[in-house]
Scaffold this motif. Sequence first.
Motif, short mmCIF file in Angstrom:
data_model
loop_
_atom_site.label_atom_id
_atom_site.label_comp_id
_atom_site.label_asym_id
_atom_site.label_seq_id
_atom_site.Cartn_x
_atom_site.Cartn_y
_atom_site.Cartn_z
N GLU A 77 -78.20 145.40 -8.62
CA GLU A 77 -77.29 145.59 -9.75
C GLU A 77 -76.13 146.50 -9.37
O GLU A 77 -74.98 146.24 -9.75
N LYS A 80 -73.66 144.51 -7.25
CA LYS A 80 -72.86 143.59 -8.08
C LYS A 80 -71.71 144.32 -8.75
O LYS A 80 -70.58 143.83 -8.79
N ARG A 81 -71.98 145.52 -9.24
CA ARG A 81 -70.95 146.28 -9.95
C ARG A 81 -69.99 146.99 -9.00
O ARG A 81 -68.82 147.15 -9.33
N ASP A 245 -70.62 155.45 -9.97
CA ASP A 245 -70.00 154.85 -11.17
C ASP A 245 -70.88 153.75 -11.73
O ASP A 245 -71.05 153.63 -12.96
N ALA A 246 -71.45 152.94 -10.83
CA ALA A 246 -72.31 151.84 -11.26
C ALA A 246 -73.58 152.36 -11.93
O ALA A 246 -74.01 151.85 -12.97
N ALA A 249 -72.79 153.60 -15.39
CA ALA A 249 -72.55 152.49 -16.32
C ALA A 249 -73.85 151.80 -16.69
O ALA A 249 -74.04 151.39 -17.85
N MET A 250 -74.76 151.67 -15.73
CA MET A 250 -76.06 151.03 -16.00
C MET A 250 -76.87 151.83 -17.01
O MET A 250 -77.57 151.27 -17.87
N ASP A 253 -75.05 151.39 -20.56
CA ASP A 253 -75.15 150.11 -21.28
C ASP A 253 -76.59 149.60 -21.44
O ASP A 253 -76.81 148.50 -21.96
N THR A 255 -78.82 148.82 -19.05
CA THR A 255 -79.36 148.03 -17.94
C THR A 255 -80.43 148.81 -17.17
O THR A 255 -81.46 148.25 -16.78
#
Length: 271
Positions: A77, A80-81, A245-246, A249-250, A253, A255
């Motif tokens: 994941e 991907k981000r 950062d990823a 964000a995970m 949100d 995830t």
Amino acid sequence: MANKNTANIMQQASTRTPLAKTLLAAAVALGIGSAGAVMAQDKPSVNVATDPSFVPFEMLDSETDEMIGFDMDIINEVAKRAGFEVNLTTMKFSGIIPAVQTGSQEIAIAGTTITEKRAKVVDFSDPYYDSGLRLIVREDNDDIETVEDLEGKSVATKIGSTSYDYLTEKLGDSADITPYPGTSDMYMALLGRNVDAAFYDAPNVAYFAQTQGDGRAKVLGPLYEGQQYGIVFHKGSQWLEPTNDALAAMKEDGTYDEIYTKWFGESPDAE
């Protein structure tokens, strides 16, 4: 430029025969498809190392012959981000930090505890998992309840782990401390009565006790050495900041909670 050229070709096609129009349209479609393929290939492939024996964080799926687990879902994941493809390599845990340090691997994710010693030779992401160390013995063992009870006894742990460092610092020569290359070796030694106890990362110990060790082994004592896992990077890696950062964000949100619940049964906030 590509859009202008495409428009010119289609304008020319309007004055051609039906066959010519068809051929030109096919050529345009092929050109657009090729451009898309090139764009897809622009995503860089990054060498990522893991230890295949740290369940449920990373383990080999015998049916698909692919690595699965909490860490695998996290790094896929993140990739991907952050904008890279994962080129995964498996190796023994003891070789992971040296591999990243020398640059043969850019990134590693293997339930690696963030320590000051390791941070001198590699970089770490922001913490992505809270952990600690736990003690496990055979179900019929009533002589051991804490690490202090290991004096004069034998205990298994894993080579290169913080649990090995903790035991050697805490017990020194007062216990027979045997480091094993893999967790499966360590647990086999415990169940096979080659050692009196095993001491390792809490989530792995708990997972073993609930699966292969169910009815044969039990987890004892407090959680020792509160620890945090981080993703490991070669010093100065360009992927450190995008990964942080990823991860942020995970968590924002939801995830991260979804992945955590998938492997551990409940979200970290519920524990």
